[in-house]
Design a protein around this motif. Structure first.
Motif, short mmCIF file in Angstrom:
data_model
loop_
_atom_site.label_atom_id
_atom_site.label_comp_id
_atom_site.label_asym_id
_atom_site.label_seq_id
_atom_site.Cartn_x
_atom_site.Cartn_y
_atom_site.Cartn_z
N ASN A 212 -25.42 -15.24 26.14
CA ASN A 212 -25.12 -14.80 24.76
C ASN A 212 -24.49 -15.90 23.99
OD1 ASN A 212 -25.22 -11.79 24.57
ND2 ASN A 212 -23.50 -11.75 25.94
N ASN A 213 -23.82 -16.90 24.96
CA ASN A 213 -23.32 -18.17 24.26
C ASN A 213 -23.41 -19.18 25.13
OD1 ASN A 213 -21.39 -16.37 22.59
ND2 ASN A 213 -20.79 -15.54 24.54
N TRP A 214 -23.05 -20.48 24.73
CA TRP A 214 -23.24 -21.87 25.15
C TRP A 214 -24.71 -22.30 25.36
CZ3 TRP A 214 -18.75 -22.52 24.51
CH2 TRP A 214 -17.50 -21.96 24.98
N ILE A 215 -25.47 -21.72 24.51
CA ILE A 215 -27.12 -21.78 24.22
C ILE A 215 -27.00 -23.07 22.83
CG2 ILE A 215 -29.40 -21.04 23.69
CD1 ILE A 215 -28.19 -20.23 26.24
N PRO A 455 -17.01 -10.14 8.82
CA PRO A 455 -17.25 -11.20 9.39
C PRO A 455 -16.27 -11.57 10.63
CG PRO A 455 -17.70 -11.52 7.38
CD PRO A 455 -17.01 -10.29 7.50
N SER A 456 -16.85 -11.69 11.61
CA SER A 456 -15.87 -11.97 13.02
C SER A 456 -16.40 -13.04 13.99
CB SER A 456 -15.59 -10.69 13.81
OG SER A 456 -16.67 -9.99 14.12
N ARG A 457 -15.96 -13.73 14.93
CA ARG A 457 -16.40 -14.36 15.95
C ARG A 457 -16.71 -13.38 17.20
NH1 ARG A 457 -16.63 -19.33 14.26
NH2 ARG A 457 -15.19 -20.17 13.04
N ARG A 458 -17.77 -13.95 17.87
CA ARG A 458 -18.16 -13.04 19.34
C ARG A 458 -16.98 -13.32 20.14
NH1 ARG A 458 -23.26 -15.20 18.42
NH2 ARG A 458 -22.97 -16.51 20.03
N ARG A 459 -16.69 -12.21 20.82
CA ARG A 459 -15.79 -12.45 21.90
C ARG A 459 -16.20 -12.87 23.17
NH1 ARG A 459 -13.80 -7.92 25.19
NH2 ARG A 459 -15.67 -6.98 24.18
N VAL A 460 -15.91 -13.98 23.59
CA VAL A 460 -16.70 -14.51 24.90
C VAL A 460 -15.43 -14.46 26.12
CG1 VAL A 460 -17.36 -16.77 25.96
CG2 VAL A 460 -17.45 -16.40 23.48
N ILE A 461 -16.36 -14.07 27.17
CA ILE A 461 -15.39 -13.60 28.31
C ILE A 461 -16.12 -14.50 29.44
CG2 ILE A 461 -14.26 -11.96 30.06
CD1 ILE A 461 -14.56 -9.88 27.95
N ALA A 462 -15.71 -15.40 30.20
CA ALA A 462 -16.25 -16.51 31.09
C ALA A 462 -16.51 -15.53 32.31
CB ALA A 462 -15.35 -17.53 31.46
N ASP A 463 -17.80 -15.77 32.59
CA ASP A 463 -18.01 -14.93 33.98
C ASP A 463 -18.21 -13.58 34.07
OD1 ASP A 463 -17.91 -17.46 35.32
OD2 ASP A 463 -15.88 -17.34 35.69
N ARG A 464 -18.11 -12.79 32.77
CA ARG A 464 -18.21 -11.35 32.74
C ARG A 464 -18.97 -11.06 31.35
NH1 ARG A 464 -12.69 -8.34 32.55
NH2 ARG A 464 -11.86 -10.37 31.84
N PRO A 465 -20.30 -11.60 31.39
CA PRO A 465 -21.00 -11.63 30.08
C PRO A 465 -21.22 -10.11 29.50
CG PRO A 465 -22.57 -12.19 31.96
CD PRO A 465 -21.03 -12.15 32.52
N LYS A 466 -21.23 -9.20 30.42
CA LYS A 466 -21.75 -7.88 30.37
C LYS A 466 -20.56 -7.22 29.43
CE LYS A 466 -23.86 -4.84 32.79
NZ LYS A 466 -23.97 -3.83 33.93
N ASN A 474 -23.88 -9.85 16.82
CA ASN A 474 -23.14 -10.46 15.93
C ASN A 474 -23.70 -11.89 16.27
OD1 ASN A 474 -21.42 -11.62 14.43
ND2 ASN A 474 -19.38 -11.54 15.62
N PRO A 475 -24.92 -12.19 15.69
CA PRO A 475 -25.54 -13.61 15.70
C PRO A 475 -24.94 -14.42 15.03
CG PRO A 475 -26.89 -12.32 14.61
CD PRO A 475 -25.67 -11.41 14.88
N GLN A 476 -23.53 -14.99 14.95
CA GLN A 476 -22.70 -15.36 14.30
C GLN A 476 -23.44 -17.13 13.68
OE1 GLN A 476 -19.20 -15.81 16.41
NE2 GLN A 476 -19.63 -17.68 17.17
#
Length: 498
Positions: A212-215, A455-466, A474-476
């Motif tokens: 989801n993130n860090w791409i 509008p909101s930012r995606r919630r990022v959870i390291a090591d738990r992408p599911k 939410n393609p911010q």
């Protein structure tokens, strides 16, 4: 005077040449040239007139359009973008798994991976072996020509593998599922070297194979471009989908309720709230019948308390009323066959008489072509849900997430994201008398004040992408082209209920 051979003079006046009449071809040619000249003059007159007196000439230009049988709204397709030139590192063949919207997200990911690795992508194959057993191919659902042409400046896409890579020619492609939620490093270091050896890779699973993130930003935007522009439904699906939307809009504003109380979801999730013992056993047997559904023994009430079950039709009815929707609200059921059929819809229909399903708006012969093609039916519901005034999913599955993302992209259209864990608690308290109706209503509206698709930012959870927010919901990175995301995403930015 001339003299005959016997010496008798003969008078021989000069005979005039006969007048040759014009041939039909000449007459036709003159008429055509005259018509062309007249039409050219008229078009030029209208063009000049539009500059000086647009309203005066509006009726004339409309009449010209009608006579020419070319509607003014129809425009020629945009010119093709120049194809990106690159040396392909191999061919990527993919077999998507899951329902329509899970496959849609997977296709976006596969295009992005092909772009990252400089591959040639083969038009994706769709799942035909899952619960839905839909025999549809890619071109039965999506406009394949548009898909290929609209992405030609990014990635080369072909309809099929070259013959030299077929099994008949002794070629055996490497089949594998890429690791879920992988980043660019994994694909560059682990997957790209495999192409140098095998030339063709076949990804036999495609769900959630890209993080989801860090791409990289350009790749995230490519995912959006595929989703919002390249994956266009076939003309047959779009025509019927737009007809549904038009009929609903003519009747006034409408809510699209994604009532995910369907047999496959209940069997998969183990949620049996409101089901009889016989129905609960039927759902359990189905869960055991599908080996790829890993969880077999499930505590239904525990899952419900954790917010992991779709709302029942009865619960959905109560929540809609608490959110402030009155009985005159037009509600479109965006779903397949509801488990328990009309019996389970009775309470919802009593509270909201204007409940509508696509089968009520379209003639049987119009839907005939989509029978036994669940993905094509789902495409119609997708179009209606995206176009609705309010979208309310009762479960956060793939369709709910993809529609949410589309509605954000279209200007953050209102999408009520139900907090099922909190709702279950409130529903039980209201049912047992702990909360009055007024207290229940206030609580429900308070919980969802900031869950309206703002509008909101995606919630990022390291090591738990599911467990983190899904990119396609939410393609911010694709939503703040003209405006600062920090300006949009402010604490006071909320949407009122009503």
């Amino acid at each position: 005077m001339e003299v005959r051979s016997d010496g008798v003079p003969v008078r021989c006046d000069k005979i005039p040449a006969p007048v040759i009449p014009r041939t039909r071809l000449q007459v036709w040619f003159i008429r055509v040239c005259s018509s062309i000249l007249l039409w050219t003059c008229l078009v030029q007159l209208v063009a000049v007139g539009e500059l000086w007196h647009p309203h005066f000439f509006n009726n004339i230009s409309n009449r010209i359009s009608q006579i020419a049988m070319v509607p003014r709204a129809i425009q020629s397709p945009p010119p093709l973008l120049p194809a990106r030139k690159y040396k392909s590192n191999g061919f990527l063949r993919v077999s998507c798994n899951g329902g329509l919207n899970q496959m849609r997200a997977a296709i976006c990911d596969m295009v992005t991976i092909a772009r990252l690795l400089n591959l040639t992508l083969v038009v994706p194959e769709l799942d035909k072996t899952s619960f839905w057993a839909d025999p549809s191919n890619f071109e039965d659902i999506f406009d394949v020509r548009h898909f290929i042409d609209s992405l030609r400046d990014e990635v080369r896409i072909v309809r099929r593998l070259p013959k030299r890579f077929n099994r008949k020619h002794g070629h055996k492609p490497l089949q594998m599922p890429p690791v879920s939620w992988s980043n660019e490093t994994y694909y560059l270091q682990q997957i790209l070297p495999l192409f140098k050896k095998h030339r063709v890779l076949h990804f036999n699973k495609t769900d959630a194979r890209l993080a989801n993130n860090w791409i990289a930003l350009d790749l995230q935007k490519l995912r959006c471009r595929v989703n919002f522009q390249a994956l266009k439904f076939t003309p047959q699906i779009e025509t019927l989908g737009y007809k549904l939307v038009r009929i609903l809009q003519e009747k006034g504003p409408f809510v699209a309720l994604h009532l995910r109380y369907e047999m496959d979801m209940l069997a998969f999730s183990g949620c049996t709230r409101g089901c009889s013992e016989k129905e609960a056993e039927e759902l359990k047997q189905m869960r055991y019948a599908y080996i790829w559904w890993r969880d077999k023994e499930i505590d239904s009430e525990m899952r419900r308390s954790q917010g992991l079950c779709p709302l029942t039709p009865e619960e959905a009815s109560t929540v809609l009323q608490a959110l402030g929707f009155d009985r005159n609200t037009q509600i479109y059921i965006a779903a397949g066959e509801i488990y328990g059929s009309e019996r389970r819809l009775a309470g919802l229909r009593a509270a909201f008489p204007r409940i509508i399903k696509k089968e009520m708006l379209l003639a049987p012969e119009e839907l005939q072509q989509f029978q036994n093609h669940s993905s094509q039916m789902a495409a119609l519901d997708f179009m209606v849900s995206v176009a609705s005034n309010t979208f309310i999913p009762t479960y956060d599955g793939n369709m709910a997430k993809l529609v949410e993302g589309h509605r954000r992209f279209l200007g953050f259209k209102r999408t009520v994201l139900l907090d099922r864990r909190k709702l279950v608690e409130l529903l039980d308290m209201q049912q047992n008398g702990t909360l009055s109706w007024d207290e229940f209503t206030v609580s429900v509206q308070s919980v969802h004040e900031k869950r309206m698709g703002q509008p909101s930012r995606r919630r990022v959870i390291a090591d738990r992408p599911k467990e983190e927010d899904y990119f396609y919901a939410n393609p911010q990175e694709c939503l703040c082209e003209r405006t600062s995301c920090d300006d949009l995403i402010s604490p006071g930015n909320s949407t009122a209920i009503g």
